[in-house]
Each structure stands twice: as structure tokens, then as C-alpha cells.
Design a protein around this motif. Structure first.
Motif, PDB file in Angstrom:
ATOM      1  N   HIS A   1       0.821  -1.204   0.000  1.00 34.51           N
ATOM      2  CA  HIS A   1       0.000   0.000   0.000  1.00 34.51           C
ATOM      3  C   HIS A   1       0.860   1.261   0.000  1.00 34.51           C
ATOM      4  CE1 HIS A   1      -3.808  -2.148   1.672  1.00 34.51           C
ATOM      5  NE2 HIS A   1      -3.777  -2.126   0.360  1.00 34.51           N
ATOM      6  N   THR A   2       1.974   1.223   0.741  1.00 37.66           N
ATOM      7  CA  THR A   2       2.886   2.363   0.758  1.00 37.66           C
ATOM      8  C   THR A   2       3.491   2.583  -0.621  1.00 37.66           C
ATOM      9  OG1 THR A   2       3.429   2.001   3.095  1.00 37.66           O
ATOM     10  CG2 THR A   2       4.987   3.301   1.801  1.00 37.66           C
ATOM     11  N   LEU A   3       3.862   1.496  -1.282  1.00 41.62           N
ATOM     12  CA  LEU A   3       4.375   1.590  -2.649  1.00 41.62           C
ATOM     13  C   LEU A   3       3.314   2.170  -3.579  1.00 41.62           C
ATOM     14  CD1 LEU A   3       6.392   0.816  -4.989  1.00 41.62           C
ATOM     15  CD2 LEU A   3       5.253  -1.428  -4.998  1.00 41.62           C
ATOM     16  N   LEU A   4       2.093   1.646  -3.495  1.00 41.81           N
ATOM     17  CA  LEU A   4       1.029   2.028  -4.413  1.00 41.81           C
ATOM     18  C   LEU A   4       0.638   3.490  -4.255  1.00 41.81           C
ATOM     19  CD1 LEU A   4      -0.917   0.862  -6.562  1.00 41.81           C
ATOM     20  CD2 LEU A   4      -2.515   0.374  -4.708  1.00 41.81           C
ATOM     21  N   TYR A   5       0.444   3.918  -2.997  1.00 44.11           N
ATOM     22  CA  TYR A   5      -0.057   5.271  -2.762  1.00 44.11           C
ATOM     23  C   TYR A   5       1.051   6.287  -2.507  1.00 44.11           C
ATOM     24  CZ  TYR A   5      -4.562   2.976  -2.507  1.00 44.11           C
ATOM     25  OH  TYR A   5      -5.677   2.240  -2.825  1.00 44.11           O
ATOM     26  N   GLY A   6       2.299   5.816  -2.465  1.00 47.34           N
ATOM     27  CA  GLY A   6       3.421   6.722  -2.252  1.00 47.34           C
ATOM     28  C   GLY A   6       4.226   6.977  -3.506  1.00 47.34           C
ATOM     29  N   THR A   7       3.788   6.432  -4.640  1.00 51.89           N
ATOM     30  CA  THR A   7       4.490   6.598  -5.907  1.00 51.89           C
ATOM     31  C   THR A   7       3.585   7.358  -6.872  1.00 51.89           C
ATOM     32  OG1 THR A   7       5.584   4.457  -5.552  1.00 51.89           O
ATOM     33  CG2 THR A   7       5.685   5.402  -7.775  1.00 51.89           C
ATOM     34  N   PRO A   8       3.936   8.594  -7.234  1.00 53.64           N
ATOM     35  CA  PRO A   8       3.057   9.409  -8.085  1.00 53.64           C
ATOM     36  C   PRO A   8       2.617   8.710  -9.370  1.00 53.64           C
ATOM     37  CG  PRO A   8       4.794  10.773  -7.177  1.00 53.64           C
ATOM     38  CD  PRO A   8       5.117   9.361  -6.784  1.00 53.64           C
ATOM     39  N   ALA A   9       3.526   8.003 -10.027  1.00 52.12           N
ATOM     40  CA  ALA A   9       3.163   7.333 -11.282  1.00 52.12           C
ATOM     41  C   ALA A   9       2.109   6.259 -11.045  1.00 52.12           C
ATOM     42  CB  ALA A   9       4.399   6.718 -11.931  1.00 52.12           C
ATOM     43  N   LEU A  10       2.186   5.594  -9.899  1.00 50.54           N
ATOM     44  CA  LEU A  10       1.212   4.551  -9.591  1.00 50.54           C
ATOM     45  C   LEU A  10      -0.117   5.160  -9.159  1.00 50.54           C
ATOM     46  CD1 LEU A  10       3.490   2.007  -7.705  1.00 50.54           C
ATOM     47  CD2 LEU A  10       2.571   1.794 -10.025  1.00 50.54           C
ATOM     48  N   VAL A  11      -0.070   6.253  -8.419  1.00 54.62           N
ATOM     49  CA  VAL A  11      -1.301   6.931  -8.011  1.00 54.62           C
ATOM     50  C   VAL A  11      -2.081   7.372  -9.247  1.00 54.62           C
ATOM     51  CG1 VAL A  11      -2.251   8.978  -6.877  1.00 54.62           C
ATOM     52  CG2 VAL A  11      -0.414   7.687  -5.778  1.00 54.62           C
ATOM     53  N   ALA A  12      -1.358   7.900 -10.238  1.00 54.84           N
ATOM     54  CA  ALA A  12      -2.019   8.319 -11.475  1.00 54.84           C
ATOM     55  C   ALA A  12      -2.662   7.130 -12.177  1.00 54.84           C
ATOM     56  CB  ALA A  12      -1.010   8.992 -12.401  1.00 54.84           C
ATOM     57  N   ARG A  13      -1.976   5.980 -12.169  1.00 52.36           N
ATOM     58  CA  ARG A  13      -2.521   4.795 -12.825  1.00 52.36           C
ATOM     59  C   ARG A  13      -3.724   4.240 -12.053  1.00 52.36           C
ATOM     60  NH1 ARG A  13      -0.825   1.326 -16.952  1.00 52.36           N
ATOM     61  NH2 ARG A  13       0.401   3.123 -17.571  1.00 52.36           N
ATOM     62  N   VAL A  14      -3.735   4.406 -10.734  1.00 51.78           N
ATOM     63  CA  VAL A  14      -4.858   3.940  -9.921  1.00 51.78           C
ATOM     64  C   VAL A  14      -6.144   4.650 -10.322  1.00 51.78           C
ATOM     65  CG1 VAL A  14      -5.847   3.967  -7.591  1.00 51.78           C
ATOM     66  CG2 VAL A  14      -3.528   3.112  -7.940  1.00 51.78           C
ATOM     67  N   TYR A  15      -6.060   5.908 -10.717  1.00 52.31           N
ATOM     68  CA  TYR A  15      -7.263   6.621 -11.125  1.00 52.31           C
ATOM     69  C   TYR A  15      -7.895   5.972 -12.357  1.00 52.31           C
ATOM     70  CZ  TYR A  15      -6.769  10.393  -7.765  1.00 52.31           C
ATOM     71  OH  TYR A  15      -6.713  11.102  -6.600  1.00 52.31           O
ATOM     72  N   GLY A  16      -7.067   5.488 -13.272  1.00 53.55           N
ATOM     73  CA  GLY A  16      -7.610   4.764 -14.416  1.00 53.55           C
ATOM     74  C   GLY A  16      -8.282   3.478 -13.986  1.00 53.55           C
TER      75      GLY A  16
END
Length: 208
Positions: free
Chosen positions: A113-128
């Protein structure tokens, strides 16, 4: 048919193995610090082969939650009371400490979860990912603008509830203490959804 089944299982195993290797390296050193070429080498495949499985680096991480992308739609599809079905599914997830509810303190889950929500590129992909979840749920709710509006609210509620649970556990609170608040919070949130979205619940269900 048996041969195709074996081929599909091998393909899925490849997806899982490569994703697991990538996520492990990302959690150890950070998403931006690990090149795709290193992941391919660690998995014993070429870089072009890796990109055939995962078109973008971010997909290596999102694969781990890909099964949940259409979960809300699967729960709602065909249910007499879609909102109540989704409520019960979320509450069951809290009971089981399903990582998707944020109520899980396993070190690997917290690190992911820290990786997922702490990485801007991944946060952007989560919105998709969330947009596709909304689209699938809207179709399950019958399609159209009203269904899309409802799906957006439902997915948002699930996301916020899960992130609140994860935030508190990441800050050091015990799972049992967080669950004591998470269950009534989920009940309140879904109750408000039911009141706001009467067209997507069973009017005969007087328990909500």
C-alpha cells in the motif's frame, strides 16, 4: 481444450511470477530506482517479452489488484438490492481482514500500500483503475447517466473507507481497534448511499 487450459495456466503463472518479482524489487528499492531491464533479467525473460505481458511499468504493480477492478460489478450484477449486496461484501471483507478494505496489518500488505499510494506514477494509474471499476459497476447497475453517477459515489465510498483504515493501521493502530470503528463507519456510509440512491436498492429491504 485441455491443451488450451494448460497454456492459459502457464500464461497466468508468468504474469504472477513477473509481477511478484517486480513488486519485491520495488518495495526494496523504490519504483523509480528499478529499471524494467533488471526485472526482466530477474524473471529470466527478455525486455520485449516483459512488455508483451505488461505494456507499462506501472502494470507490473497494478496486476496485483487487477482482479478487484470488476469486483463491485460482479457483486451488483443480478442482485435484487445491489447496494445491500455491496454493503454486505464490504463488511465481510472487514471481517476477513481483506487487504482491499485496508484492514490488514501484514507487513507485506502495508509495504504494498505504501508503494502504491506513495508513488506518483502509480497513483495516477490507480485513477484509471478506479474509472474502469466505475464503468463496470455502472453497466451492472443498468447503464446510463444515473447509473454512472451512482457507481461513482459507490466506488468513492469504498475507496475512502479503505484508505482511512489503511492510514490508521499504517500509523500504528491495532487492527481490532480500527475494525471497531470501521464497521459502523461502513454501515453509516452505505446507509447514506441507500438514502441518496433509492433507485439502486430494493424498497422491500427495510433493514437499510
Amino acid at each position: 481444450m485441455e491443451e488450451m487450459g494448460l497454456r492459459e495456466r502457464k500464461k497466468q503463472r508468468m504474469y504472477q511470477d513477473v509481477s511478484d518479482i517486480a513488486v519485491r524489487l520495488f518495495m526494496e528499492r523504490g519504483f523509480d530506482a528499478v529499471p524494467v531491464a533488471e526485472i526482466a533479467a530477474a524473471a529470466g525473460i527478455s525486455k520485449p517479452t516483459l512488455f508483451r505481458y505488461f505494456p507499462a511499468k506501472e502494470d507490473l504493480v497494478l496486476y496485483r489488484i487487477a482482479d478487484h477492478e470488476t469486483e463491485a460489478a460482479r457483486v451488483a450484477a443480478g442482485a435484487a438490492d445491489p447496494l445491500d449486496a455491496l454493503r454486505r461484501t464490504f463488511l465481510d471483507g472487514l471481517e476477513r481482514c481483506d487487504p482491499v478494505t485496508g484492514l490488514n496489518d501484514h507487513p507485506q500488505v502495508l509495504a504494498f500500500h505504501t508503494l502504491l499510494y506513495g508513488t506518483p506514477a502509480l497513483v495516477a494509474r490507480v485513477y484509471g483503475y478506479l474509472e474502469r471499476s466505475e464503468e463496470a459497476l455502472a453497466e451492472a447497475l443498468g447503464g446510463g447517466l444515473d447509473a454512472r453517477l451512482a457507481a461513482g459515489q459507490i466506488i468513492a465510498v469504498q475507496r475512502i473507507l479503505a484508505q482511512e483504515n489503511w492510514r490508521r493501521i499504517a500509523a500504528g493502530e491495532a487492527v481490532d481497534r480500527v475494525r471497531a470503528d470501521a464497521v459502523p463507519a461502513a454501515e453509516r456510509a452505505f446507509g447514506r448511499l441507500a438514502a441518496a440512491l433509492p433507485g439502486f436498492r430494493d424498497p422491500m429491504n427495510e433493514s437499510r
